[in-house]
Write an enzyme that holds these catalytic residues in place. Structure first.
Site, PDB file in Angstrom:
ATOM      1  N   GLU A   1       0.821  -1.214   0.000  1.00  0.00           N
ATOM      2  CA  GLU A   1       0.000   0.000   0.000  1.00  0.00           C
ATOM      3  C   GLU A   1       0.858   1.269   0.000  1.00  0.00           C
ATOM      4  OE1 GLU A   1      -3.106   0.819  -0.388  1.00  0.00           O
ATOM      5  OE2 GLU A   1      -3.998  -1.173  -0.449  1.00  0.00           O
TER       6      GLU A   1
ATOM      7  N   GLU B   1       0.647   3.899  -3.071  1.00  0.00           N
ATOM      8  CA  GLU B   1       0.137   5.251  -2.839  1.00  0.00           C
ATOM      9  C   GLU B   1       1.189   6.330  -2.948  1.00  0.00           C
ATOM     10  OE1 GLU B   1      -1.955   5.394   0.906  1.00  0.00           O
ATOM     11  OE2 GLU B   1      -3.790   4.681  -0.043  1.00  0.00           O
TER      12      GLU B   1
ATOM     13  N   GLU C   1      -2.345  13.669  -2.680  1.00  0.00           N
ATOM     14  CA  GLU C   1      -1.034  14.222  -2.356  1.00  0.00           C
ATOM     15  C   GLU C   1      -0.314  13.236  -1.462  1.00  0.00           C
ATOM     16  OE1 GLU C   1      -0.730  18.486  -1.162  1.00  0.00           O
ATOM     17  OE2 GLU C   1      -2.919  18.418  -1.267  1.00  0.00           O
TER      18      GLU C   1
END
Length: 148
Positions: free
Chosen positions: A58, A62, A113
């Site tokens: 993850e 991300e 972001e």
């Protein structure tokens, strides 16, 4: 509507607590249920994955940052009901400490972001309450419970 909304059972998920050079790795969520909110990177555990494997995947998906997952430091339920009282979201989240290995944060996958955030920068961001509690628990921030 997200395929994860209105689940038949709780969804297991992980969060990664990565502190490097006095800053914590954070993402601004790009999807419901916490769209626009800053939190530690993480997400759903896939079938057959360990918590550590899910955490490392993850963070990479991300943010592009490589980490080595360590021990769990906190767990909590995130249950969100709709206006009719039905459970729209239910995650069981385990946050793990993770060591920084390499890379610079760049928002990818479902993050709007991604960046390193210092304690003094948090007051200007919309941060989830569980994230603030977590950061207090690990000593990154003064504990929110110290005044009670």
């Amino acid at each position: 509507m997200s395929p994860r909304s209105y689940p038949a059972a709780p969804i297991p998920a992980v969060g990664a607590v990565v502190v490097h050079d006095g800053a914590v790795l954070m993402v601004r969520r790009g999807q419901a249920p916490s769209q626009g909110v800053w939190a530690v990177p993480g997400g759903r555990v896939e079938l057959g994955e360990t918590l550590a494997e899910a955490t490392e995947r993850e963070v990479r998906e991300e943010t592009g940052v490589e980490v080595r997952a360590g021990e769990p430091v906190w767990s909590f339920d995130s249950v969100i009901r709709d206006a009719d009282g039905r459970i729209a979201w239910h995650y069981v989240i385990v946050d793990l400490l993770a060591d920084y290995v390499a890379g610079e944060p760049l928002a990818r996958d479902d993050a709007l972001e991604a960046r390193w955030v210092r304690p003094e920068d948090l007051s200007g961001l919309l941060v989830s309450k569980p994230t603030l509690e977590l950061l207090g628990r690990i000593g990154f921030l003064p504990s929110l419970h110290s005044s009670t």
